[in-house]
Design a protein around this motif. Structure first.
Motif, PDB file in Angstrom:
ATOM      1  N   HIS A 203       0.834  -1.203   0.000  1.00 16.33           N
ATOM      2  CA  HIS A 203       0.000   0.000   0.000  1.00 16.33           C
ATOM      3  C   HIS A 203       0.870   1.255   0.000  1.00 16.33           C
ATOM      4  O   HIS A 203       0.639   2.186  -0.789  1.00 16.33           O
ATOM      5  N   PHE A 204       1.850   1.299   0.867  1.00 12.42           N
ATOM      6  CA  PHE A 204       2.732   2.452   0.972  1.00 12.42           C
ATOM      7  C   PHE A 204       3.506   2.679  -0.326  1.00 12.42           C
ATOM      8  O   PHE A 204       3.585   3.807  -0.832  1.00 12.42           O
ATOM      9  N   ALA A 205       4.078   1.614  -0.871  1.00 13.24           N
ATOM     10  CA  ALA A 205       4.839   1.729  -2.121  1.00 13.24           C
ATOM     11  C   ALA A 205       3.951   2.210  -3.262  1.00 13.24           C
ATOM     12  O   ALA A 205       4.358   3.051  -4.075  1.00 13.24           O
ATOM     13  N   TYR A 206       2.728   1.699  -3.322  1.00 12.64           N
ATOM     14  CA  TYR A 206       1.795   2.109  -4.373  1.00 12.64           C
ATOM     15  C   TYR A 206       1.458   3.599  -4.256  1.00 12.64           C
ATOM     16  O   TYR A 206       1.405   4.310  -5.266  1.00 12.64           O
ATOM     17  N   ASN A 207       1.230   4.087  -3.045  1.00  9.08           N
ATOM     18  CA  ASN A 207       0.910   5.500  -2.862  1.00  9.08           C
ATOM     19  C   ASN A 207       2.054   6.401  -3.314  1.00  9.08           C
ATOM     20  O   ASN A 207       1.831   7.425  -3.959  1.00  9.08           O
ATOM     21  N   ILE A 208       3.274   6.025  -2.974  1.00  2.28           N
ATOM     22  CA  ILE A 208       4.436   6.816  -3.375  1.00  2.28           C
ATOM     23  C   ILE A 208       4.574   6.829  -4.897  1.00  2.28           C
ATOM     24  O   ILE A 208       4.789   7.887  -5.509  1.00  2.28           O
ATOM     25  N   VAL A 209       4.440   5.675  -5.520  1.00  2.00           N
ATOM     26  CA  VAL A 209       4.544   5.590  -6.980  1.00  2.00           C
ATOM     27  C   VAL A 209       3.422   6.378  -7.648  1.00  2.00           C
ATOM     28  O   VAL A 209       3.630   7.044  -8.673  1.00  2.00           O
TER      29      VAL A 209
END
Length: 217
Positions: A203-209
């Motif tokens: 979830h965190f990685a997706y938000n940053i991307v």
């Protein structure tokens, strides 16, 4: 007592986001100290530590490599879903354009990272762990048959995904659909890996991307 905590959290933190007004088109144009996300993360920490204790399984059941694979798989699914939905929205001419700006300094970058880390942990702790697991336990207490218990599981899983999706109404219909699929994927990652940290990582990685991509669109 468990029921009272559930009602309180449901009423104060799950229902209100559904009725949030639509976001302005300039949603992410500045990055400031994330006071509210930090407060929500503290709430999530309390929920995770004290209210989810009976649901958190030993992390040793899955190897670190296995958990990373689940996180990577969930992240790829989130990205693919977002791209397909975005293409579909543009195809039908109903896109909602949001102004997104990358952090302009190291301090803003730190605020951005903390913001998304807190938000991701909050949503994962509540929607991927606390909501489905606690609702299932409460509903199964009134079940008298095996079929009733299976129904309780289905209801709790479906409700948590739908509530997560509806919490994104302020971003438009496309975001609701995206959140619906994301909720299913992230919950599966959480259950399969037996830890909420797997779905949090994805979830965190997706938000940053997502911020990086929307800033150049």
């Amino acid at each position: 007592m468990q029921e009272l905590f559930f009602i309180a959290i449901f009423s104060l933190f799950i229902i209100p986001p559904i009725f949030t007004k639509s976001a302005a088109t300039a949603l992410f144009t500045s990055w400031t100290f994330p006071v509210l996300p930090l407060l929500y993360a503290l709430l999530a920490s309390f929920v995770y530590r004290f209210l989810c204790a009976q649901h958190v399984q030993a992390n040793g059941h899955k190897s670190l490599m296995t958990k990373l694979c689940y996180a990577l798989g969930a992240f790829c699914c989130l990205c693919l879903t977002a791209v397909l939905i975005e293409r579909g929205v543009h195809l039908f001419g109903s896109a909602q354009f949001l102004t997104v700006a990358l952090p302009s300094s190291a301090k803003e970058a730190a605020y951005c990272i903390v913001n998304f880390a807190c938000a991701s942990f909050y949503e994962e702790a509540l929607y991927r762990l606390y909501m489905p697991e606690t609702m299932q336990v409460i509903l199964q207490r009134i079940c008298t048959t095996e079929r009733g218990c299976r129904t309780a599981t289905l209801v709790s899983e479906t409700a948590s995904v739908l509530l997560f999706a509806l919490a994104h109404r302020y971003l438009g219909t496309a975001s609701v659909v995206n959140a619906l699929v994301a909720g299913i994927v992230l919950r599966a990652a959480c259950k399969k890996s037996r830890t909420v940290w797997t779905s949090f990582t994805a979830h965190f990685a997706y938000n940053i991307v997502s911020v990086a991509l929307f800033s150049v669109l």
